[in-house]
Motif scaffolding. Structure first.
Motif, PDB file in Angstrom:
ATOM      1  N   ASP A 259       0.826  -1.202   0.000  1.00  0.00           N
ATOM      2  CA  ASP A 259       0.000   0.000   0.000  1.00  0.00           C
ATOM      3  C   ASP A 259       0.862   1.255   0.000  1.00  0.00           C
ATOM      4  O   ASP A 259       0.406   2.335   0.409  1.00  0.00           O
ATOM      5  CB  ASP A 259      -0.932   0.014   1.224  1.00  0.00           C
ATOM      6  N   SER A 260       2.112   1.115  -0.467  1.00  0.00           N
ATOM      7  CA  SER A 260       3.002   2.275  -0.495  1.00  0.00           C
ATOM      8  C   SER A 260       2.496   3.292  -1.510  1.00  0.00           C
ATOM      9  O   SER A 260       1.837   2.948  -2.493  1.00  0.00           O
ATOM     10  CB  SER A 260       4.431   1.847  -0.845  1.00  0.00           C
ATOM     11  N   LYS A 261       2.834   4.556  -1.281  1.00  0.00           N
ATOM     12  CA  LYS A 261       2.358   5.621  -2.169  1.00  0.00           C
ATOM     13  C   LYS A 261       2.895   5.458  -3.583  1.00  0.00           C
ATOM     14  O   LYS A 261       2.189   5.733  -4.558  1.00  0.00           O
ATOM     15  CB  LYS A 261       2.773   6.978  -1.598  1.00  0.00           C
ATOM     16  N   ILE A 262       4.143   5.002  -3.700  1.00  0.00           N
ATOM     17  CA  ILE A 262       4.747   4.832  -5.022  1.00  0.00           C
ATOM     18  C   ILE A 262       4.011   3.750  -5.804  1.00  0.00           C
ATOM     19  O   ILE A 262       3.640   3.940  -6.972  1.00  0.00           O
ATOM     20  CB  ILE A 262       6.248   4.474  -4.897  1.00  0.00           C
ATOM     21  N   VAL A 263       3.804   2.600  -5.160  1.00  0.00           N
ATOM     22  CA  VAL A 263       3.110   1.495  -5.826  1.00  0.00           C
ATOM     23  C   VAL A 263       1.680   1.873  -6.174  1.00  0.00           C
ATOM     24  O   VAL A 263       1.185   1.572  -7.265  1.00  0.00           O
ATOM     25  CB  VAL A 263       3.137   0.220  -4.940  1.00  0.00           C
ATOM     26  N   ASN A 264       1.006   2.549  -5.256  1.00  0.00           N
ATOM     27  CA  ASN A 264      -0.374   2.968  -5.510  1.00  0.00           C
ATOM     28  C   ASN A 264      -0.461   3.939  -6.683  1.00  0.00           C
ATOM     29  O   ASN A 264      -1.394   3.880  -7.490  1.00  0.00           O
ATOM     30  CB  ASN A 264      -0.966   3.613  -4.258  1.00  0.00           C
ATOM     31  N   THR A 265       0.523   4.837  -6.786  1.00  0.00           N
ATOM     32  CA  THR A 265       0.555   5.791  -7.898  1.00  0.00           C
ATOM     33  C   THR A 265       0.777   5.076  -9.218  1.00  0.00           C
ATOM     34  O   THR A 265       0.099   5.353 -10.222  1.00  0.00           O
ATOM     35  CB  THR A 265       1.663   6.844  -7.679  1.00  0.00           C
ATOM     36  N   LEU A 266       1.722   4.134  -9.236  1.00  0.00           N
ATOM     37  CA  LEU A 266       2.014   3.380 -10.462  1.00  0.00           C
ATOM     38  C   LEU A 266       0.860   2.469 -10.856  1.00  0.00           C
ATOM     39  O   LEU A 266       0.719   2.102 -12.032  1.00  0.00           O
ATOM     40  CB  LEU A 266       3.293   2.549 -10.272  1.00  0.00           C
ATOM     41  N   SER A 267       0.025   2.104  -9.890  1.00  0.00           N
ATOM     42  CA  SER A 267      -1.107   1.210 -10.157  1.00  0.00           C
ATOM     43  C   SER A 267      -2.317   1.948 -10.728  1.00  0.00           C
ATOM     44  O   SER A 267      -3.230   1.312 -11.267  1.00  0.00           O
ATOM     45  CB  SER A 267      -1.532   0.494  -8.863  1.00  0.00           C
ATOM     46  N   LYS A 268      -2.337   3.263 -10.609  1.00  0.00           N
ATOM     47  CA  LYS A 268      -3.532   4.025 -10.985  1.00  0.00           C
ATOM     48  C   LYS A 268      -3.949   3.871 -12.445  1.00  0.00           C
ATOM     49  O   LYS A 268      -5.145   3.756 -12.729  1.00  0.00           O
ATOM     50  CB  LYS A 268      -3.332   5.499 -10.629  1.00  0.00           C
ATOM     51  N   PRO A 269      -3.015   3.888 -13.432  1.00  0.00           N
ATOM     52  CA  PRO A 269      -3.466   3.717 -14.823  1.00  0.00           C
ATOM     53  C   PRO A 269      -4.260   2.437 -15.033  1.00  0.00           C
ATOM     54  O   PRO A 269      -5.283   2.427 -15.716  1.00  0.00           O
ATOM     55  CB  PRO A 269      -2.148   3.707 -15.614  1.00  0.00           C
ATOM     56  N   GLY A 270      -3.782   1.322 -14.434  1.00  0.00           N
ATOM     57  CA  GLY A 270      -4.499   0.057 -14.558  1.00  0.00           C
ATOM     58  C   GLY A 270      -5.847   0.090 -13.867  1.00  0.00           C
ATOM     59  O   GLY A 270      -6.826  -0.471 -14.365  1.00  0.00           O
ATOM     60  N   LEU A 271      -5.924   0.774 -12.726  1.00  0.00           N
ATOM     61  CA  LEU A 271      -7.187   0.890 -12.008  1.00  0.00           C
ATOM     62  C   LEU A 271      -8.189   1.725 -12.804  1.00  0.00           C
ATOM     63  O   LEU A 271      -9.374   1.382 -12.890  1.00  0.00           O
ATOM     64  CB  LEU A 271      -6.956   1.523 -10.630  1.00  0.00           C
ATOM     65  N   TYR A 272      -7.720   2.803 -13.406  1.00  0.00           N
ATOM     66  CA  TYR A 272      -8.609   3.643 -14.213  1.00  0.00           C
ATOM     67  C   TYR A 272      -9.164   2.864 -15.398  1.00  0.00           C
ATOM     68  O   TYR A 272     -10.330   3.021 -15.776  1.00  0.00           O
ATOM     69  CB  TYR A 272      -7.867   4.887 -14.703  1.00  0.00           C
ATOM     70  N   LEU A 273      -8.325   2.010 -15.988  1.00  0.00           N
ATOM     71  CA  LEU A 273      -8.764   1.216 -17.136  1.00  0.00           C
ATOM     72  C   LEU A 273      -9.882   0.256 -16.747  1.00  0.00           C
ATOM     73  O   LEU A 273     -10.736  -0.091 -17.567  1.00  0.00           O
ATOM     74  CB  LEU A 273      -7.586   0.448 -17.726  1.00  0.00           C
ATOM     75  N   GLN A 274      -9.903  -0.160 -15.480  1.00  0.00           N
ATOM     76  CA  GLN A 274     -10.933  -1.089 -15.017  1.00  0.00           C
ATOM     77  C   GLN A 274     -12.328  -0.460 -14.996  1.00  0.00           C
ATOM     78  O   GLN A 274     -13.324  -1.178 -14.886  1.00  0.00           O
ATOM     79  CB  GLN A 274     -10.565  -1.619 -13.632  1.00  0.00           C
ATOM     80  N   TYR A 275     -12.387   0.864 -15.101  1.00  0.00           N
ATOM     81  CA  TYR A 275     -13.704   1.502 -15.213  1.00  0.00           C
ATOM     82  C   TYR A 275     -14.382   1.086 -16.518  1.00  0.00           C
ATOM     83  O   TYR A 275     -15.609   1.139 -16.638  1.00  0.00           O
ATOM     84  CB  TYR A 275     -13.570   3.023 -15.155  1.00  0.00           C
ATOM     85  N   PHE A 276     -13.572   0.656 -17.505  1.00  0.00           N
ATOM     86  CA  PHE A 276     -14.118   0.180 -18.777  1.00  0.00           C
ATOM     87  C   PHE A 276     -14.399  -1.325 -18.734  1.00  0.00           C
ATOM     88  O   PHE A 276     -15.331  -1.793 -19.382  1.00  0.00           O
ATOM     89  CB  PHE A 276     -13.136   0.469 -19.926  1.00  0.00           C
ATOM     90  N   THR A 277     -13.589  -2.092 -18.001  1.00  0.00           N
ATOM     91  CA  THR A 277     -13.715  -3.556 -18.022  1.00  0.00           C
ATOM     92  C   THR A 277     -14.541  -4.111 -16.865  1.00  0.00           C
ATOM     93  O   THR A 277     -14.661  -5.329 -16.729  1.00  0.00           O
ATOM     94  CB  THR A 277     -12.322  -4.213 -18.018  1.00  0.00           C
ATOM     95  N   THR A 278     -15.071  -3.243 -16.031  1.00  0.00           N
ATOM     96  CA  THR A 278     -15.989  -3.675 -14.973  1.00  0.00           C
ATOM     97  C   THR A 278     -17.238  -2.792 -15.021  1.00  0.00           C
ATOM     98  O   THR A 278     -17.196  -1.667 -15.501  1.00  0.00           O
ATOM     99  CB  THR A 278     -15.358  -3.564 -13.567  1.00  0.00           C
ATOM    100  N   ARG A 279     -18.327  -3.355 -14.522  1.00  0.00           N
ATOM    101  CA  ARG A 279     -19.577  -2.601 -14.364  1.00  0.00           C
ATOM    102  C   ARG A 279     -20.137  -2.940 -12.988  1.00  0.00           C
ATOM    103  O   ARG A 279     -19.807  -3.972 -12.401  1.00  0.00           O
ATOM    104  CB  ARG A 279     -20.601  -3.003 -15.439  1.00  0.00           C
ATOM    105  N   GLU A 280     -21.011  -2.080 -12.484  1.00  0.00           N
ATOM    106  CA  GLU A 280     -21.645  -2.363 -11.204  1.00  0.00           C
ATOM    107  C   GLU A 280     -22.586  -3.562 -11.366  1.00  0.00           C
ATOM    108  O   GLU A 280     -23.464  -3.545 -12.230  1.00  0.00           O
ATOM    109  CB  GLU A 280     -22.415  -1.149 -10.706  1.00  0.00           C
TER     110      GLU A 280
END
Length: 313
Positions: A259-280
């Protein structure tokens, strides 16, 4: 928040969950009942020490995930085959040859074709497009950067296009149910639809994030290919794909545990992309995801141990 070793994927009208050597797929059948199939798959990395080494284990894990994913997808789709379907002459011919092994053979062929198509579209095509720029763009580093940008762009366009398909939208809803269920569990709450709906449909260990990271890591790795031969540049790109996949896996593995800030920052692009590949998901989809978890994991015992401080960090 405690981490688990559970991962999974969405299948047709269902969810697959995997925990260590056990996996389960839960499917909402046409009669609305939930069917659960459980099985075991012992990873090659646990059987052969060399295949469990960093980088190498990422390649092995990717291949095994693809195999299990196709197998469970085939299982889920079997509930929705037309009742009056009769195999054609070609299918009957191959059934005579391979018998009960036909499904495994077809999955193997599907895996090979899928990998070849992926390499062709996301690796080979960008390479040849940027090679056409050589005359007016002599810098190899800049061309490699543009090649990577084209690769990411093609991947994003692909994700956007399939997200518009009605059948895929339901798969993405089950994908959301998978993530929300794991997030609920890792936050220490009972697995009920009421609790699950509170949590995010994004998760750092998602395969979508892995694929995007592969695209990005490839830019850096391919920068080191310094040969004059066009053929060797092409061949080395293909040969280095497992290395790229291995490095990307190590990052996803780290991201899932840190949960380090660096890892969380680097993970954000992949997380944002999941807004397209997941739905509620709806409540019925969450119920399916819960059944899939219960097929591989005693979540009640896990939560008891978590609340009593018996779990290691």
């Amino acid at each position: 928040m405690k981490k688990t070793s559970i991962g999974g994927q969405a299948v047709m009208e269902g969810v697959m969950m995997k925990n260590l050597d056990r996996y389960a797929v839960a499917v909402r059948k046409p009669d609305h009942e939930i069917e659960v199939m459980t099985d075991e798959y012992k990873s090659l990395g646990s059987r052969y020490a060399v295949l469990g080494l960093p980088i190498i284990r990422g390649v092995v894990n990717f291949g095994e995930s693809l195999y299990i994913g196709l197998k469970t997808l085939s299982y889920s789709s079997s509930f929705y085959e037309e009742e009056d379907y009769e195999p054609g002459k070609v299918e009957q011919f191959f059934t005579k040859i391979f018998g009960d092994k036909l499904e495994s053979v077809l999955m193997g062929i599907t895996m090979v074709i899928s990998v070849i198509l992926a390499l062709g579209i996301f690796m080979v095509l960008p390479f040849f497009l940027t090679n056409l720029m050589k005359g007016f763009l002599p810098s190899y580093s800049i061309r490699t950067l543009i090649e990577g940008i084209i690769r990411v762009a093609l991947f994003l366009i692909y994700i956007w296009l399939i997200s518009k398909m009605e059948d895929i939208k339901r798969v993405f809803m089950y994908h959301g149910a998978e993530h929300k269920t794991i997030n609920c569990l890792e936050h220490g709450e009972d697995l009920t639809p009421e609790n699950i709906k509170k949590y995010s449909r994004l998760h750092k260990r998602c395969g979508t994030s892995f694929l995007l990271i592969v695209m990005i890591v490839s830019i850096v790795v391919f920068m080191f290919i310094r040969v004059d031969s066009l053929v060797w540049k092409f061949v080395l790109r293909i040969l280095l794909v497992p290395v790229v996949a291995g490095i990307s896996y190590e990052f996803i593995r780290l991201a899932g545990r840190s949960d380090s800030k660096i890892v969380n920052t680097l993970s954000k692009p992949g997380l944002y992309l999941q807004y397209f590949t997941t739905r509620e998901p709806d409540e019925e989809m969450m119920e399916v995801a819960i059944k899939a978890v219960e097929g591989v994991f005693d979540w009640r015992e896990y939560l008891r141990a978590m609340h009593n401080g018996e779990l290691e960090d």
